[in-house]
Design a protein around this motif. Structure first.
Motif, PDB file in Angstrom:
ATOM      1  N   LEU A 189       0.855  -1.184   0.000  1.00  0.00           N
ATOM      2  CA  LEU A 189       0.000   0.000   0.000  1.00  0.00           C
ATOM      3  C   LEU A 189       0.888   1.231   0.000  1.00  0.00           C
ATOM      4  CD1 LEU A 189      -2.681   1.475   0.311  1.00  0.00           C
ATOM      5  CD2 LEU A 189      -2.554   1.095   2.746  1.00  0.00           C
ATOM      6  N   PHE A 217       1.305   5.385  -0.172  1.00  0.00           N
ATOM      7  CA  PHE A 217       0.701   6.709  -0.058  1.00  0.00           C
ATOM      8  C   PHE A 217       1.486   7.730  -0.872  1.00  0.00           C
ATOM      9  CE2 PHE A 217      -1.378   4.744   3.511  1.00  0.00           C
ATOM     10  CZ  PHE A 217      -2.581   5.401   3.603  1.00  0.00           C
ATOM     11  N   ALA A 224       3.803   1.673   4.833  1.00  0.00           N
ATOM     12  CA  ALA A 224       2.861   2.668   4.307  1.00  0.00           C
ATOM     13  C   ALA A 224       3.162   4.053   4.862  1.00  0.00           C
ATOM     14  CB  ALA A 224       1.426   2.256   4.637  1.00  0.00           C
ATOM     15  N   LEU A 251       4.260   7.618   2.986  1.00  0.00           N
ATOM     16  CA  LEU A 251       3.608   8.902   3.287  1.00  0.00           C
ATOM     17  C   LEU A 251       4.668   9.985   3.489  1.00  0.00           C
ATOM     18  CD1 LEU A 251       0.666   9.845   3.938  1.00  0.00           C
ATOM     19  CD2 LEU A 251       1.213   9.541   6.311  1.00  0.00           C
ATOM     20  N   LEU A 293       0.571  14.686  -1.579  1.00  0.00           N
ATOM     21  CA  LEU A 293      -0.290  13.757  -0.853  1.00  0.00           C
ATOM     22  C   LEU A 293      -1.718  13.777  -1.366  1.00  0.00           C
ATOM     23  CD1 LEU A 293       0.431  14.005   2.963  1.00  0.00           C
ATOM     24  CD2 LEU A 293       0.738  12.102   1.403  1.00  0.00           C
ATOM     25  N   THR A 352      -3.643  10.485  -2.439  1.00  0.00           N
ATOM     26  CA  THR A 352      -4.866  10.060  -1.748  1.00  0.00           C
ATOM     27  C   THR A 352      -5.990   9.832  -2.745  1.00  0.00           C
ATOM     28  OG1 THR A 352      -4.221  11.357   0.158  1.00  0.00           O
ATOM     29  CG2 THR A 352      -6.508  10.682   0.039  1.00  0.00           C
ATOM     30  N   ALA A 399      -9.493   2.054  -4.649  1.00  0.00           N
ATOM     31  CA  ALA A 399     -10.360   1.390  -3.678  1.00  0.00           C
ATOM     32  C   ALA A 399     -11.784   1.290  -4.225  1.00  0.00           C
ATOM     33  CB  ALA A 399     -10.350   2.147  -2.351  1.00  0.00           C
ATOM     34  N   PRO A 429     -14.452  17.254  -1.653  1.00  0.00           N
ATOM     35  CA  PRO A 429     -13.491  16.451  -0.892  1.00  0.00           C
ATOM     36  C   PRO A 429     -14.138  15.700   0.270  1.00  0.00           C
ATOM     37  CG  PRO A 429     -12.635  18.653  -1.253  1.00  0.00           C
ATOM     38  CD  PRO A 429     -14.061  18.661  -1.709  1.00  0.00           C
ATOM     39  N   LEU A 440     -15.698  12.735  -1.162  1.00  0.00           N
ATOM     40  CA  LEU A 440     -14.648  11.788  -1.528  1.00  0.00           C
ATOM     41  C   LEU A 440     -14.196  10.997  -0.300  1.00  0.00           C
ATOM     42  CD1 LEU A 440     -13.602  11.538  -4.397  1.00  0.00           C
ATOM     43  CD2 LEU A 440     -11.642  12.922  -3.746  1.00  0.00           C
ATOM     44  N   GLY A 441     -14.009  11.691   0.819  1.00  0.00           N
ATOM     45  CA  GLY A 441     -13.605  11.019   2.059  1.00  0.00           C
ATOM     46  C   GLY A 441     -14.646  10.022   2.518  1.00  0.00           C
ATOM     47  N   LEU A 498     -14.592   6.958   0.253  1.00  0.00           N
ATOM     48  CA  LEU A 498     -13.476   6.061   0.560  1.00  0.00           C
ATOM     49  C   LEU A 498     -13.781   5.253   1.823  1.00  0.00           C
ATOM     50  CD1 LEU A 498     -10.647   5.057  -0.056  1.00  0.00           C
ATOM     51  CD2 LEU A 498      -9.718   6.975   1.208  1.00  0.00           C
TER      52      LEU A 498
END
Lengths: 284, 323
Positions: free
Chosen positions: B54, B56, B118, B122, B247, B251, B258, B291, B294-295, B298
């Motif tokens: 995974l 980031f 992961a 990041l 980032l 993301t 996902a 956004p 979007l969060g 997810l």
């Protein structure tokens, strides 16, 4: 070259502030074993709680007292709704807490707007310390960090609850079959860790500009502090925070802030690689 | 999922190829850009779904590819002529080299590939974005503008990709080739090795597989594909800036993969196209709420559809009739 004593004081303040933020993270990482990428946003929620309470005319102290409760509740919900359901999928936990972070941050943007706000320190001004004026609130935050450290040490090593928590950290399965309500302990620890993040957010808010990105700025240093910390207890976290926070502020003073951030991040990558390797070796 | 079913992929590409006949040209142009994001999504799906790594920071390689194209396209690199095609080549090469270097730091046997890995990715993503912002050579936070479009050397003279329809068709060809290539790779013995290392690196090592080499190869391949996507994106957009490697985009790529399905590059690509198209339709209307949406998306997908929306569908299609 004589070293400016105020510089050392700044480094100490930075390390103690970072300890305040990282201690909550250490609790959740140590007990629940979850890397909570929403921790920075819990801090953010604490800062904005303080802001909202101050705007409501109740003053700063009420906000500082209320922030850990509000954010503790938020953490409790996060554990109940998200983390609990992903126990068997650690990578998905990471992803889900990252998503939760996004949700909290954007909710804050929706409620308070994307601009930055300032909170006046409750005791303005500065005192003369080591021959130079030093802001009072910074000393206050340092004192609070020491208080939290003492509280954590007492809670973990001198109470029955601490004994149970340490048992669950050492061996979750054995603790469960010995009759400890491990799940309830974990929920409690998670809410407690979140509450600490909320406290850290409200405490540091007058020192910083309160904006929706502030959580992210703290998340990485706090993580690095926890991950490089030797052992899981408050003492280890303090050492990690001293390495990351103190190091960053010293390099920033002698070189440049951007270089300091880069140096700390790069140093942490190297250090972390060794720590992670050691941990993996122990698990085998 | 080990084997990508071929029929859905062919149908998907055929339908997409016919789209310019029906869609208005602005939509075709937009889809051409989204195909670049699709390359990024496929690279992440390969790394995460097949390799169990995974990341980031996958957008870091996308952004490095975009900057490589920009630097060569503007002739800012010494010894290299200002050539878009050469830029595209460097957009493949530079992220690959970067991934190999970072990989030696990260993908060694001693770093466990779980959460600590992961978090390290990041950190790398943050370092990359800060470096780009701090570098005057890369244009700082303003980025680099005025990039030349991609030019195809055809017999009748170079053909610049400016109009939406030819751009879309070229992008479609590249993306389809990458998708089919990845499907072959996943079904090949190399794909089996990667999954073996994902399931149990220690056991794979005992069977004579070198887990470090296998992971390093996957990391480098994913970086190359993401870089290609970045280079093609810069060619179309004509502008690069630090958010391309930050980032935020990393993301977003995680959301696409996902939502689509991490198990299959095709599903991830479809996820990218779906999310970006919905963003195009609703983004303006939702404004700052996008956004947030979007969060929430997810969060819901991770909790309720771990295989992704299209991944679940494809898995059903791929299931053999007799078990």
């Amino acid at each position: 070259m004589p070293v400016d004593p105020v510089l050392l004081l700044d480094a100490l303040a930075q390390a103690l502030t970072l300890f305040l933020v990282a201690s909550g993270l250490a609790v959740t990482f140590g007990l629940v074993g979850v890397i909570n990428l929403a921790h920075g946003e819990l801090l953010l929620a604490g800062a904005y709680t303080a802001l909202a309470v101050e705007r409501a005319g109740l003053g700063y102290w009420a906000g500082l007292a209320l922030a850990p409760l509000v954010v503790g509740l938020l953490g409790f919900l996060l554990d109940l709704l998200v983390i609990r359901r992903l126990r068997e999928r650690p990578l998905d936990t990471l992803l889900a807490t990252w998503a939760a972070a996004l949700v909290v941050r954007q909710t804050v943007v929706a409620l308070f707007g994307p601009a930055s706000h300032t909170i006046q320190p409750p005791i303005p001004g500065s005192v003369v310390l080591l021959g130079a004026p030093y802001p009072v609130h910074r000393l206050l935050v340092m004192g609070l960090a020491l208080l939290v450290a003492a509280l954590l040490a007492w809670l973990l090593f001198a109470t029955r609850l601490g004994l149970m928590i340490r048992g669950a950290i050492a061996d979750r399965t054995l603790a469960a079959v010995s009759g400890l309500a491990v799940r309830r302990l974990e929920a409690l620890a998670f809410a407690f860790g979140a509450g600490l993040a909320g406290l850290a957010g409200a405490a540091t808010a007058p020192l910083l500009s309160v904006d929706p990105q502030m959580g992210l700025g703290f998340l990485l240093p706090a993580f690095l502090a926890v991950l490089v910390a030797p052992g899981g207890g408050p003492a280890g976290t303090a050492i990690g925070a001293a390495l990351v926070g103190g190091g960053e502020s010293l390099v920033a003073a002698f070189a440049s802030p951007v270089l300091a951030q880069l140096a700390v991040l790069a140093g942490a990558v190297v250090l972390l690689r060794r720590v992670a390797g050691r941990r993996a070796g122990r698990e085998r | 999922m080990s084997r990508e079913p071929l029929l859905p992929a062919l149908l998907f590409w055929a339908a997409l190829a016919l789209l310019p006949l029906a869609a208005p040209s602005w939509l075709t142009g937009q889809l051409a850009q989204h195909l670049c994001y699709g390359l990024l999504a496929m690279s992440l799906a390969y790394l995460w779904g097949q390799g169990g790594l995974l990341s980031f920071c996958q957008a870091l390689f996308f952004g490095v590819g975009a900057y490589a194209y920009a630097l060569v396209g503007l002739g800012k690199l010494p010894l290299l002529p200002a050539s878009p095609l050469l830029g595209l080549g460097l957009a493949l090469l530079l992220p690959t080299l970067l991934a190999l270097a970072l990989g030696l730091l990260l993908v060694t046997a001693r770093v466990p590939t779980g959460p600590a890995w992961a978090v390290l990715t990041l950190v790398l993503g943050v370092i990359g974005e800060r470096l780009a912002v701090a570098s005057p050579f890369l244009g700082g936070s303003n980025g680099l503008a005025g990039l030349p479009p991609l030019a195809l050397p055809l017999p009748g003279g170079a053909f610049e990709l400016l109009d939406p329809v030819p751009t879309f068709l070229v992008l479609l060809g590249v993306t389809a080739a990458v998708q089919l290539g990845l499907a072959l790779k996943i079904a090949s013995p190399a794909g089996s090795l990667l999954r073996a290392v994902r399931e149990d690196a220690l056991r794979a090592a005992h069977l004579g597989i070198d887990p470090v080499a296998v992971r390093l190869r996957a990391f480098a391949l994913a970086a190359a594909l993401a870089g290609l996507g970045g280079g093609l994106f810069a060619a179309q957009f004509g502008f690069v800036a630090p958010p391309l490697l930050g980032l935020g985009l990393s993301t977003e790529a995680l959301v696409w993969v996902a939502v689509g399905g991490r198990g299959s590059p095709l599903a991830a690509l479809a996820g990218a196209l779906l999310v970006k198209t919905v963003e195009g339709l609703l983004g303006e209307w939702l404004g700052a709420g996008w956004p947030l949406a979007l969060g929430l998306l997810l969060l819901l997908v991770v909790l309720l559809f771990p295989q992704g929306v299209f991944g679940g569908l494809l898995a059903r299609l791929a299931r053999p009739v007799r078990p």
